[in-house]
Design a protein around this motif. Sequence first.
Motif, mmCIF file in Angstrom:
data_model
loop_
_atom_site.group_PDB
_atom_site.id
_atom_site.type_symbol
_atom_site.label_atom_id
_atom_site.label_comp_id
_atom_site.label_asym_id
_atom_site.label_seq_id
_atom_site.Cartn_x
_atom_site.Cartn_y
_atom_site.Cartn_z
ATOM 1 N N HIS A 73 -1.838 -7.352 -4.304
ATOM 2 C CA HIS A 73 -1.524 -8.114 -3.104
ATOM 3 C C HIS A 73 -0.018 -8.334 -2.966
ATOM 4 C CE1 HIS A 73 -5.784 -9.280 -3.951
ATOM 5 N NE2 HIS A 73 -5.873 -9.052 -2.653
ATOM 6 N N TYR A 121 -17.244 0.645 -5.974
ATOM 7 C CA TYR A 121 -17.322 1.582 -4.860
ATOM 8 C C TYR A 121 -17.768 2.962 -5.329
ATOM 9 C CZ TYR A 121 -14.473 -2.053 -2.666
ATOM 10 O OH TYR A 121 -14.004 -3.245 -2.185
ATOM 11 N N GLY A 146 -16.874 3.660 4.980
ATOM 12 C CA GLY A 146 -16.372 2.316 5.222
ATOM 13 C C GLY A 146 -15.144 2.302 6.116
ATOM 14 N N LYS A 147 -14.936 1.174 6.746
ATOM 15 C CA LYS A 147 -13.791 1.013 7.629
ATOM 16 C C LYS A 147 -12.541 0.609 6.842
ATOM 17 C CE LYS A 147 -16.672 -0.377 11.543
ATOM 18 N NZ LYS A 147 -16.962 -1.437 12.539
ATOM 19 N N GLN A 148 -12.718 0.185 5.595
ATOM 20 C CA GLN A 148 -11.584 -0.271 4.803
ATOM 21 C C GLN A 148 -10.823 0.910 4.208
ATOM 22 O OE1 GLN A 148 -12.677 -2.808 1.529
ATOM 23 N NE2 GLN A 148 -10.640 -3.696 1.328
ATOM 24 N N ASP A 149 -9.499 0.865 4.302
ATOM 25 C CA ASP A 149 -8.660 1.905 3.732
ATOM 26 C C ASP A 149 -8.708 1.808 2.202
ATOM 27 O OD1 ASP A 149 -6.789 3.743 3.055
ATOM 28 O OD2 ASP A 149 -5.121 2.828 4.126
ATOM 29 N N TRP A 150 -8.830 2.959 1.523
ATOM 30 C CA TRP A 150 -8.930 2.920 0.067
ATOM 31 C C TRP A 150 -7.642 2.400 -0.565
ATOM 32 C CZ3 TRP A 150 -5.475 5.822 -2.674
ATOM 33 C CH2 TRP A 150 -4.853 6.884 -2.014
ATOM 34 N N THR A 201 -19.357 5.171 0.064
ATOM 35 C CA THR A 201 -18.872 3.892 0.593
ATOM 36 C C THR A 201 -17.445 4.024 1.105
ATOM 37 O OG1 THR A 201 -20.253 2.745 -1.038
ATOM 38 C CG2 THR A 201 -18.539 1.450 0.054
ATOM 39 N N GLN A 225 0.821 -1.212 0.000
ATOM 40 C CA GLN A 225 0.000 0.000 0.000
ATOM 41 C C GLN A 225 0.856 1.264 0.000
ATOM 42 O OE1 GLN A 225 -0.506 -2.684 1.736
ATOM 43 N NE2 GLN A 225 -2.676 -3.140 2.061
ATOM 44 N N ASP A 264 -6.091 -0.213 0.413
ATOM 45 C CA ASP A 264 -6.268 -1.662 0.346
ATOM 46 C C ASP A 264 -7.124 -2.069 -0.843
ATOM 47 O OD1 ASP A 264 -4.842 -1.794 2.708
ATOM 48 O OD2 ASP A 264 -6.650 -1.741 3.957
ATOM 49 N N ILE A 265 -8.041 -1.182 -1.234
ATOM 50 C CA ILE A 265 -8.962 -1.517 -2.324
ATOM 51 C C ILE A 265 -8.247 -1.568 -3.666
ATOM 52 C CG2 ILE A 265 -10.964 -0.659 -3.618
ATOM 53 C CD1 ILE A 265 -11.997 0.495 -0.961
#
Length: 544
Positions: free
Chosen positions: A205, A186, A194-198, A190, A7, A200-201
């Motif tokens: 990997h 997204y 959202g709790k997810q960091d962008w 959202t 990231q 990570d989106i």
Amino acid sequence: PVPKRVQELIPVHRISEDGIFELEKKPEDAEKLYDKAYWFEDANFSTMDDDGKTEFLKLWCKTLNSLNVSYKILVMNANRDMEKVKAQVFLKNEDPEYEKLTRSMNCHMEQILMEGLSGMEQVRVLVISCKRKDVDAARNFFRSIEGNLQVNFRTLKSRLISISGIERIRMLHDFYRCGKEAEFQYDWDTLKKGKQDWHDIISPHVIKHGQNEYGEYDGSCIQMDGRYVTALYLPVFPASLNPDVIKRLTSGAYHLIFTMDVAAVPMQYVTKRLEELLMQNGRAIEKQQETRNKQHAYSSDITYEKRQEKEELESYLDIIHDNDEKMSYVALYAVLSADTRQELENHLVAFRATAAEENLMFEPAYYRQIEVIQTAIPTGARYVTDMQPLFTQPVSALTPFIVQELYMPGGIYYGVNQISKNMLIGNRKMLKNGNGFTLGVTGGGKSMDVKIEMMQVLLNTKDDIIYVDPQNENEEFTPKLKGEFIRFGSATGHHVNPLGLDTWKYMDTKQTFIRDKAELMQAVFSMIQGGSLSAQDKSILIRC
């Protein structure tokens, strides 16, 4: 610093809804790097004649001259959502009697779709960056230059479109996770809630060095989730540039990001530096001449290198003073990707061969792949500074404009763009004037072209088709399409009565009907008489 996770490789710290990115993590009171991105539409540069291209390049040069900031111009070959395209373009007639005809037309269009860029679309992006203390100051700066830029792009028959924050995130996602574009579902709300960091989106990997066929790390490519990516840069610019060079370099049917990174140089520093160099050159020439005079070599001239250096410096100063050109540091990058190492090598050979024909000797960025990739993607980040000074005119020769595409969802197929080899999809109902005509030599396919258009209207719409056929070409053809063929003539029993009362029911009032018929008969009698009617003639006609 060496990143601890993938990231951290994304060169963006914070994002805003209107598309402004904060690229650096610094204290609140420090100046930080911000950027904003814009799509710009293509223009019909390749179809112009030499005079038209010259005028266009002058306008493009003027546009670049107005940018006193760091900016990037990117041309990207990205995946096209083929299922979405087919849903918008393919015929959808459900009548079983037309099933064979519909399938035949769709097969033909699918074949055309796979030609050209083979399921890819070209995207053009302008990224502008600046240093400011906070996002509000950066927003005001971008707003101040947008108006002038939009006017300049309209002059070029193009259009500048601001890219929102969510669309910029999608653009980065499509690069880092190429082939998984459909996974991005997204919106801004959202991401915000959202709790997810962008990060990570959109981040891959795994990123690691690529290996050659012997299992060795050669530093010429990397792997993102198993996909191979290589970055190239141009170490030396040629003496001259072909204005169609970007068209040739981006015509390959493979994933590519072609980036021109430009950093403006303040002109007071350029002028001062050139004058200093000219003075140094003059002193060197005087020193040479004094040395030769002491040796009594009065007839010998100064060295070729010093004379050439003096002429070049004087020509640069003339360019600045006479043409009002500006100087910038410029770098060219190309990022290619493929599913396998062998496929990537094939794309690399094709790209470098095309570039070599234009005297552009691109080289792999050995062991600097990450830095070049971070510089080449559509953000304002710059991790590589191997740049060369150029004036505006040679920079404008690297024009990103090729040819406009005609693609109007819901339209019908009108053929193939002869430059890009992509389909032409048009919808005349969306135009201010939907009239058209087909022009061509005898035997060139005019009638066939009209029939293809008529077939699509028949199969894809509820519209009525009225076909005036003086040569009776479609007498046998019409009943097969559930149409009615009516032959007019004195011997057929069918005729047209221009004074018939059948149209009365379509008029608002009786006066409207009479006025309509009066105008019609005036036109008819004017043609019979071979000239305009007198006031007396018009009066008689209207009373009748």
